[in-house]
Each structure stands twice: as C-alpha cells, then as structure tokens.
Design a protein around this motif. Structure first.
Motif, PDB file in Angstrom:
ATOM      1  N   SER A  27      -0.822   6.556  -2.264  1.00 61.47           N
ATOM      2  CA  SER A  27      -2.056   6.719  -1.664  1.00 61.47           C
ATOM      3  C   SER A  27      -2.263   8.118  -1.160  1.00 61.47           C
ATOM      4  O   SER A  27      -2.579   8.607  -0.212  1.00 61.47           O
ATOM      5  CB  SER A  27      -2.192   6.001  -0.273  1.00 61.47           C
ATOM      6  OG  SER A  27      -1.783   4.578  -0.518  1.00 61.47           O
ATOM      7  N   ASP A  31       0.830  -1.155   0.012  1.00 68.09           N
ATOM      8  CA  ASP A  31      -0.006  -0.053  -0.192  1.00 68.09           C
ATOM      9  C   ASP A  31       0.781   1.205   0.098  1.00 68.09           C
ATOM     10  O   ASP A  31       1.623   1.631   1.070  1.00 68.09           O
ATOM     11  CB  ASP A  31      -0.818  -0.111   1.401  1.00 68.09           C
ATOM     12  CG  ASP A  31      -1.587   1.175   1.420  1.00 68.09           C
ATOM     13  OD1 ASP A  31      -1.482   2.510   1.176  1.00 68.09           O
ATOM     14  OD2 ASP A  31      -2.752   0.977   2.055  1.00 68.09           O
ATOM     15  N   ARG A  52      -7.966  -7.562   1.547  1.00 66.08           N
ATOM     16  CA  ARG A  52      -6.747  -7.755   0.909  1.00 66.08           C
ATOM     17  C   ARG A  52      -6.294  -9.192   1.017  1.00 66.08           C
ATOM     18  O   ARG A  52      -5.843 -10.008   0.250  1.00 66.08           O
ATOM     19  CB  ARG A  52      -5.698  -6.798   1.437  1.00 66.08           C
ATOM     20  CG  ARG A  52      -5.843  -5.668   0.719  1.00 66.08           C
ATOM     21  CD  ARG A  52      -4.799  -4.542   1.206  1.00 66.08           C
ATOM     22  NE  ARG A  52      -5.238  -3.225   0.801  1.00 66.08           N
ATOM     23  CZ  ARG A  52      -4.604  -2.020   1.218  1.00 66.08           C
ATOM     24  NH1 ARG A  52      -3.519  -2.061   1.948  1.00 66.08           N
ATOM     25  NH2 ARG A  52      -5.088  -1.077   0.996  1.00 66.08           N
ATOM     26  N   GLN A  80       1.474   8.276  11.471  1.00 63.29           N
ATOM     27  CA  GLN A  80       0.427   7.419  11.614  1.00 63.29           C
ATOM     28  C   GLN A  80       0.848   5.972  12.310  1.00 63.29           C
ATOM     29  O   GLN A  80      -0.070   5.020  12.091  1.00 63.29           O
ATOM     30  CB  GLN A  80      -0.174   7.196  10.219  1.00 63.29           C
ATOM     31  CG  GLN A  80      -0.887   8.263   9.298  1.00 63.29           C
ATOM     32  CD  GLN A  80      -1.633   8.132   8.144  1.00 63.29           C
ATOM     33  OE1 GLN A  80      -2.133   7.032   8.023  1.00 63.29           O
ATOM     34  NE2 GLN A  80      -1.735   8.942   7.191  1.00 63.29           N
ATOM     35  N   ASN A 119      -4.431  12.024  -1.385  1.00 60.43           N
ATOM     36  CA  ASN A 119      -5.843  12.120  -0.792  1.00 60.43           C
ATOM     37  C   ASN A 119      -6.506  13.156  -2.048  1.00 60.43           C
ATOM     38  O   ASN A 119      -5.860  14.149  -2.526  1.00 60.43           O
ATOM     39  CB  ASN A 119      -5.591  13.029   0.320  1.00 60.43           C
ATOM     40  CG  ASN A 119      -5.265  12.182   1.319  1.00 60.43           C
ATOM     41  OD1 ASN A 119      -5.559  11.041   1.645  1.00 60.43           O
ATOM     42  ND2 ASN A 119      -4.438  12.932   2.318  1.00 60.43           N
ATOM     43  N   HIS A 134      -4.204   3.132  -2.105  1.00 60.30           N
ATOM     44  CA  HIS A 134      -5.319   3.585  -1.115  1.00 60.30           C
ATOM     45  C   HIS A 134      -5.482   4.971  -1.123  1.00 60.30           C
ATOM     46  O   HIS A 134      -5.167   5.594  -0.201  1.00 60.30           O
ATOM     47  CB  HIS A 134      -4.763   3.028   0.184  1.00 60.30           C
ATOM     48  CG  HIS A 134      -5.959   2.979   1.298  1.00 60.30           C
ATOM     49  ND1 HIS A 134      -6.674   1.704   1.276  1.00 60.30           N
ATOM     50  CD2 HIS A 134      -6.269   3.583   2.286  1.00 60.30           C
ATOM     51  CE1 HIS A 134      -7.627   1.910   2.182  1.00 60.30           C
ATOM     52  NE2 HIS A 134      -7.330   3.018   2.717  1.00 60.30           N
ATOM     53  N   TYR A 170     -11.599   6.531   9.126  1.00 58.46           N
ATOM     54  CA  TYR A 170     -10.448   5.980   8.453  1.00 58.46           C
ATOM     55  C   TYR A 170     -10.276   4.770   8.760  1.00 58.46           C
ATOM     56  O   TYR A 170     -10.062   3.769   7.998  1.00 58.46           O
ATOM     57  CB  TYR A 170      -9.432   7.059   8.646  1.00 58.46           C
ATOM     58  CG  TYR A 170      -8.155   6.741   7.961  1.00 58.46           C
ATOM     59  CD1 TYR A 170      -7.975   6.669   6.560  1.00 58.46           C
ATOM     60  CD2 TYR A 170      -6.882   6.860   8.915  1.00 58.46           C
ATOM     61  CE1 TYR A 170      -6.312   6.499   6.170  1.00 58.46           C
ATOM     62  CE2 TYR A 170      -5.436   6.883   8.400  1.00 58.46           C
ATOM     63  CZ  TYR A 170      -5.515   6.569   6.812  1.00 58.46           C
ATOM     64  OH  TYR A 170      -4.252   6.305   6.414  1.00 58.46           O
ATOM     65  N   TYR A 179       2.289  -1.337   4.393  1.00 59.23           N
ATOM     66  CA  TYR A 179       1.763  -0.095   4.531  1.00 59.23           C
ATOM     67  C   TYR A 179       2.911   1.196   4.497  1.00 59.23           C
ATOM     68  O   TYR A 179       3.283   1.051   5.685  1.00 59.23           O
ATOM     69  CB  TYR A 179       0.764   0.012   5.687  1.00 59.23           C
ATOM     70  CG  TYR A 179      -0.344  -0.798   5.717  1.00 59.23           C
ATOM     71  CD1 TYR A 179      -0.209  -2.122   6.124  1.00 59.23           C
ATOM     72  CD2 TYR A 179      -1.640  -0.343   5.144  1.00 59.23           C
ATOM     73  CE1 TYR A 179      -1.359  -3.063   6.290  1.00 59.23           C
ATOM     74  CE2 TYR A 179      -2.839  -1.105   5.357  1.00 59.23           C
ATOM     75  CZ  TYR A 179      -2.508  -2.521   5.858  1.00 59.23           C
ATOM     76  OH  TYR A 179      -3.574  -3.115   5.913  1.00 59.23           O
TER      77      TYR A 179
HETATM   78  N1  ARG Z   1      -4.434   8.790   2.240  1.00 62.86           N
HETATM   79  C1  ARG Z   1      -3.488   8.755   3.492  1.00 62.86           C
HETATM   80  C2  ARG Z   1      -2.847   9.867   3.766  1.00 62.86           C
HETATM   81  O1  ARG Z   1      -2.452  10.786   2.845  1.00 62.86           O
HETATM   82  C3  ARG Z   1      -2.516   7.494   3.342  1.00 62.86           C
HETATM   83  C4  ARG Z   1      -3.427   6.321   3.130  1.00 62.86           C
HETATM   84  C5  ARG Z   1      -2.510   4.943   3.923  1.00 62.86           C
HETATM   85  N2  ARG Z   1      -2.796   3.629   3.626  1.00 62.86           N
HETATM   86  C6  ARG Z   1      -3.633   3.177   4.358  1.00 62.86           C
HETATM   87  N3  ARG Z   1      -4.273   2.026   4.171  1.00 62.86           N
HETATM   88  N4  ARG Z   1      -4.385   3.898   5.422  1.00 62.86           N
HETATM   89  O2  ARG Z   1      -2.305  10.374   5.034  1.00 62.86           O
END
Ligand code: ARG
Length: 569
Positions: free
Chosen positions: A123, A120, A320, A337, A125, A160, A309, A331
C-alpha cells in the motif's frame, strides 16, 4: 509429529477422564529436551483427583513404566509434568517419511479451508517513491499471505494504494508551477517526488500554496477534467514504477483497490453512520465521539465536505466484508497507525458489525539505516529499488569471490541479494525497530538468508554427488538414524508444521525465519559429526534421506518467506 501426539493422547485417554482431543491440546513441547520430547501437564487433573499435580504425574509415570509405544520409548515424571521421550528409530523414520511423502507440501495443512483472509499490505502512496519504509509492509504482508495460504486459507492480497488525498492538490500545484514535461517522462516517480519536496519547502515561506493545493484537491473531488487528468497521469506513472519492484520481488496482488476505489461508496458510509446515530455534526464537520471507549474522536467529514483517510478505510472494510466475506481481515501497516486502526475497528463495532472483531492491525516498527528515519517530507529517502539493487550487487561480488566457477551466478545473486533484504527484515520480531546493516544481512555465517540458502545448496551438491538413487525412499535405511546429531536434526524437521501454525496465529513470520536458522544450524552440526558420502551401505542411504528431507524443509520454509533456495551458489 502428529502421530506421536495421537499415540500419547490415546494412551492417556485410556487412563484419564479426558477425551483424546483435549489431551492433544494440552500436550506441550518442553523447553529443554532433557525433559522429554512431549509433556503432559497434570494441573487440570488436580481438582478431579484432589491431589497435587506432581503426585498425579508420579503415579501416572509409575503405572506406565513397563509400557512403551511405537513412537515413544520412555516416560518419566518431572514435577507436575509427565514427560515422554521418543523412540528414535520409529519416530525418525516416520518424520522423514512424512517429509518425503509431502514434498513441497510438507508443513502445509487445510485448517483454513473454505475461508478467506484479506491481507492489506504494501500500500504505497502514489507519486511518492516506494521508500524502504514500505518494504516492511511488503515483505511481512507477503509472507503472511504465503503462510495463510499454506494453511489452506484463500489469501487475498489487497494493495490499498494511497491514491487519494490532499497530496494530489499539492502535486498539481507544484506541477503547474514548476513542472517540466521532459523530466516527468524521463523519471516520473523521482521527479514527482522532487516536486513534492519542493512544494513543502516553498509552502513554509508562502502559505498561500497550501490554500491553492486545497482548492485543487477540491476540484479533483468534484471531478474537474483538468484535475482528473493530472491525477490519472501521476497515478499511472507511479504504478508502472511499483510494478517493476513487485515483479522483482515476485509479488502479485489480487486487487489494486486504492483509496480512490472507495470514493463512490463514501456517501453511503456517511448515511449509515448517521442512520445508526453514532456521529454528531459539529460546525458542518461530522464526528464520532469515541471518548466513552477511551479513544480520541474521529472525524469522518470535514467542514468543507472533504472526506478523510479513515472514511475511506471505513468504506474499504465494509466493501471487503461484502465482497470477500473474509474470516479474517489483516492490515499490515506500521505501528504509527495503531490509533487509526483502533478507531476504525471501534467505529465498525459501533455500527453493529459483528465481524469488526475479525479485523486485525498487524503493526511493525521502523526501519533505519544509519542516517536516521526516512521521511518523504524531509527529502531524504532511501529507495527500495536502490536497496534491492545494491543488495543484489553485493551478493554478486561475494558469490564471485566464493565460487568463481558457478554456472548461473546471476540467478544466485538475485536469490541471495533479495533474500538478504527480506530475511534481514523478517528474522526480527516485527514490532521492533530494525537497524539495517549491510554487513550483517549478507554475512554467510550469521543468522541470515545466505546462511540458510548455503546449507540448502550444500545439500543439493551432496545429493548430486550421491547420484539419482538417493531420491528413493527406503524404510529400513530411514530407521538407522539414532546418533544424537541425527535425532536432533530429525526433531527439528518434525516441527515445521507447528511453526507455520504458530506464525499465523500471532502474525509473525519471524517464527519461521528463526526456525530456519535452527534447521541450518542443526544440519551443520550433523554434517560436521556424521559423514554422509564417506559412510557406506544402508547408513549412507539413511543419511541421504535425512539430508534430502532437510533440503525440503529449508526450501519450504524459505518459500513461505518469499525467498528462493538456489541449488547452487
Ligand atoms: N498508504 C498508507 C501509508 O503509506 C498505508 C495504507 C494502509 N492500509 C489501509 N487500509 N489504511 O501510510
């Protein structure tokens, strides 16, 4: 080199109560080459023999002094270690033969055969620009994708996308209030982003905006036509923009499963959580208490029924596993995070999924330009697209100056410019914060992609001058490389396979990046001390074989980092 290991393991197993495979696992590369090329630690034998490890090493060495193998020439005791030194002729020939035989596949293996690893990464936004903060996930994730593939795994890249959540409520409100069709069409991502920033600025004074945004997100969740139309449009326009960046970087994802992909699975997830009895309802909200596990509680559903989230990540993880039956699920997401992933994996474990242990968060630090951390909210953002373009432009200027007669300058500028950004990130231990410095990442003599690419191009130029014959393998010529610089370079080439395995084991492409700097450095040292084209006969042939192998190793290593190795620059 594998053959050296096998030879030594077999030899030692004939005089020790250990299987060759066990011995092979114990063999180490000493940190200082003065202590040999491969060392066997005697600690494990102390119990069996009831003797100090150093004494055992002494006795073993004494028993072996009269011997010599094909690939090793000498053995000594050094404290508790038994140190083996290579026999340069056979060893060098064998290493080079392997590189020549395997070519583009040198360093690759099949240890992951038949196993899937989902990665992953990237990803971004939706409706927010692809910021430089996402570059780390993109380049580290892509490198891991390539590294695991080289080890025989089936890498499955999953983007993602952040394509669901309250920000869409905000965007809809902002667009309805201030939106302008023409501006949206002209530069959608930039425009949407400016609307997003404006929303936050205005919401500071007028909190009703936030309520309105919540309402619109609720409508979106309820599949209200108008809301869905806006969402679709914002999503499509953003994706078109990202596609250009991925194309430039040569990245393809197996799946674009954004957060919205899991909406339909969320009811099942909630049901499962309730069924397993790991969650409590608290004033309408659904919460998993993780205090016994030393973690803060996790909310899976808000009072108003909205999911979060982490709820979508829970669904994604299960999806998955069911879809790809992964051996490993990575990830590649920023260190900020970390808690989120600790909670996610813990909830999976509490749900009874044994495979929760195969889920790994691969965190990384922040990236800074001199201006400070980039944030989408504050409105100051450095766009990845701009960074890449700037890097390519700068590379073009440098190449123009260094090599004005180069035929395909554009190709070289692309390779060097994109390589600089990638390597500027990947050469750092990922967990550290990085300060991006243009002077440094494009320095041709520093620890940069350009430095490595330049060594590669230089070799290509020598090989061109040498003529087509230098592409033919020759056993005898390859056995003539016994000068110190030649041996050092050969030893460096020999460890690419181990470096790839090591990089995958700790999810650190930086291991390969650092290694490539060593290869380029050893090559330069060799080239400075050992003439190639002005040497003659078999020795020249041998040295051409050596630099041909060096070229291959550099190209293979850079490829694993997603960096091109131009033949001319
Ligand atoms: N979109 C999220 C961000 O920019 C990251 C996602 C990461 N992947 C996940 N499975 N949470 O912070």
């Amino acid at each position: 080199m594998q053959k050296l290991k096998e030879e030594i393991s077999l030899l030692l197993s004939s005089c020790l109560p250990l299987e060759p495979a066990v011995i092979e696992d114990l063999l180490e590369i000493p940190p200082d080459p003065n202590f040999g090329d491969l060392a066997f630690p005697c600690f494990t034998l102390a119990k069996t023999y009831k003797k100090a490890p150093a004494l055992i090493a002494d006795e073993l060495a004494a028993g072996l002094t009269a011997q010599k193998g094909v690939y090793w020439g000498r053995v000594t005791a050094g404290g508790p270690y038994l140190n083996f030194f290579i026999a340069p002729e056979a060893y060098g020939r064998e290493v080079l033969r392997e590189v020549w035989k395997e070519g583009e596949k040198y360093g690759h293996c099949a240890i992951g055969k038949g196993r899937n690893v989902t990665i992953d990464y990237s990803s971004p936004n939706i409706a927010k620009p692809f910021g430089i903060g996402h570059i780390r996930s993109t380049v580290i994730g892509h490198a891991l994708y390539l590294i695991f593939r080289a080890l025989g795994y089936s890498s499955i890249g999953v983007n993602h996308l952040g394509d669901w959540g309250t920000q869409f409520g905000k965007l809809i409100v902002a667009y309805k209030r201030w939106g302008d069709e023409d501006q949206l069409e002209a530069d959608p991502v930039d425009y949407l982003y400016r609307l997003y920033v404006k929303f936050h600025q205005c919401a500071e004074e007028d909190s009703s905006l936030e309520d309105e945004a919540r309402l619109w997100f609720k409508k979106l969740e309820e599949e209200n036509c108008e809301a869905v139309d806006y969402w679709n449009r914002f999503r499509r326009l953003s994706l078109e923009n990202y596609a250009l960046i991925y194309q430039l970087l040569g990245i393809e994802f197996e799946h674009y499963h954004g957060e919205s992909h899991y909406n339909k699975m969320l009811d099942d997830v909630i049901e499962l959580v309730l069924e397993k009895g790991i969650a409590e309802e608290s004033e309408g909200a659904l919460i998993v208490d993780l205090e016994p596990h030393g973690l803060p509680p996790v909310m899976l559903r808000k009072k108003d029924g909205a999911t979060l989230y982490i709820t979508r990540d829970l669904a994604a993880a299960i999806y998955r596993k069911n879809t790809f039956d992964f051996a490993l699920s990575l990830y590649v997401v920023g260190a900020e995070q970390t808690l989120h992933f600790q909670q996610l994996f813990k909830v999976l474990e509490l749900l009874g999924f044994k495979w929760a242990k195969d889920c790994v968060h691969v965190p990384f630090g922040l990236i800074r330009f001199k201006e400070g951390r980039m944030s989408t909210r504050a409105g100051k953002i450095v766009l990845l697209e701009e960074v890449l373009k700037r890097s390519i432009d700068m590379a073009r200027d440098i190449i123009e100056e260094k090599n004005p007669d180069l035929a395909d300058k554009e190709r070289a500028a692309l390779a060097v410019g994109l390589g600089a950004v990638r390597f500027g990130d990947l050469s750092n231990d990922r967990i550290k914060n990085i300060e991006f410095d243009w002077e440094k990442v494009l320095d041709f003599s520093g620890e940069t992609a350009a430095y490595i690419q330049y060594a590669h191009a230089r070799i290509c130029s020598i090989l061109r001058k040498a003529g087509p014959d230098c592409g033919n393998w020759n056993d005898q010529a390859a056995s003539l490389l016994i000068k110190e610089e030649e041996i050092m370079l050969i030893k460096t080439l020999a460890i690419l396979p181990e470096k790839i395995v090591a990089a995958a084991e700790v999810y650190r492409p930086s291991i390969i990046a650092r290694y490539l700097v060593d290869v380029a450095r050893e090559f330069n040292r060799f080239y400075h001390n050992c003439p190639v084209l002005s040497s003659t006969g078999e020795l020249q042939r041998g040295r051409l074989l050596l630099i041909g192998a060096t070229r291959q190793v550099i190209a293979n290593g850079l490829a694993l980092l997603g960096i091109e190795a131009p033949h001319e620059m």
